[in-house]
Design a protein around this motif. Structure first.
Motif, PDB file in Angstrom:
ATOM      1  N   ARG A 155       0.835  -1.195   0.155  1.00  0.00           N
ATOM      2  CA  ARG A 155      -0.002   0.052   0.070  1.00  0.00           C
ATOM      3  C   ARG A 155       0.692   1.291  -0.017  1.00  0.00           C
ATOM      4  O   ARG A 155       0.737   2.253  -0.855  1.00  0.00           O
ATOM      5  N   GLU A 159       1.207   4.082  -3.088  1.00  0.00           N
ATOM      6  CA  GLU A 159       1.040   5.230  -2.531  1.00  0.00           C
ATOM      7  C   GLU A 159       2.034   6.475  -3.020  1.00  0.00           C
ATOM      8  O   GLU A 159       1.824   7.447  -3.490  1.00  0.00           O
ATOM      9  N   VAL A 165      -5.310   3.664  -2.886  1.00  0.00           N
ATOM     10  CA  VAL A 165      -5.594   2.490  -2.548  1.00  0.00           C
ATOM     11  C   VAL A 165      -6.545   2.468  -1.334  1.00  0.00           C
ATOM     12  O   VAL A 165      -6.332   3.022  -0.355  1.00  0.00           O
ATOM     13  N   SER A 167      -8.198   0.296   1.825  1.00  0.00           N
ATOM     14  CA  SER A 167      -7.686  -0.849   2.348  1.00  0.00           C
ATOM     15  C   SER A 167      -9.010  -2.079   2.609  1.00  0.00           C
ATOM     16  O   SER A 167      -9.925  -1.628   3.054  1.00  0.00           O
TER      17      SER A 167
END
Length: 171
Positions: A155, A159, A165, A167
């Motif tokens: 993640r 980013e 993204v 979760s």
């Protein structure tokens, strides 16, 4: 092959630091001799190794905290305990993949959780034997922290590349 009751003498050198560690361990264990200390230690390590081979984890627990204790010398190699899972070279990812596929074990496990799939349904969806799915479940449950950490790393890397993204990873 040794016969029952047959003994073999062991003779080896130790560094002063190792001798101090053995003495500390002897006192901590309440053993009378160095030999007894070493033999008891071997027994303890054998028991821990057997449990780790079965997929158990060693945890230290207090009322408010739980720590997963990793003893590298006891950690099994992936090929020694998994029939359907293998490691693959990767710059930062350490979790296992389904053998013969570019499929992370955690992908199957997380899909099962997110879509409330039974092992049989997951086996059908991913064209895997049910035994492979059961092994994936055992592996992922035993390595939940690693999978969570790698999901956070992925993640973060996305980013950093400007990809947003959400979760959805199973916790």
């Amino acid at each position: 092959m040794s016969q029952a009751g047959e003994t073999k003498r062991q003779n080896f050198n130790v560094l002063p630091e190792q001798e101090a560690q053995i003495e500390w361990l002897r006192v901590a264990m309440g053993a009378a001799t160095t030999k007894e200390t070493i033999l008891r230690s071997i027994s303890v390590m054998a028991v821990l190794h057997n449990y780790l081979q079965q997929g158990y984890q060693i945890r230290l627990v207090t009322l408010g905290e739980q720590i997963h204790l990793v003893i590298p010398e006891l950690e099994p190699t992936p090929q020694s305990i998994w029939q359907y899972l293998v490691s693959r070279p990767h710059p930062w990812r350490k979790q296992l993949y389904v053998k013969g596929r570019r499929l992370l074990a955690s992908t199957v496990w997380q899909d099962m959780q997110l879509n409330t799939l039974s092992p049989e349904e997951a086996a059908e969806n991913f064209a895997l034997p049910i035994a492979a799915v059961n092994e994936i479940i055992r592996y992922c449950e035993a390595n939940h922290e690693l999978i969570k950490m790698e999901a956070e790393e992925e993640r973060y890397r996305l980013e950093q590349q400007g990809v947003r993204v959400e979760s959805q990873a199973a916790s």
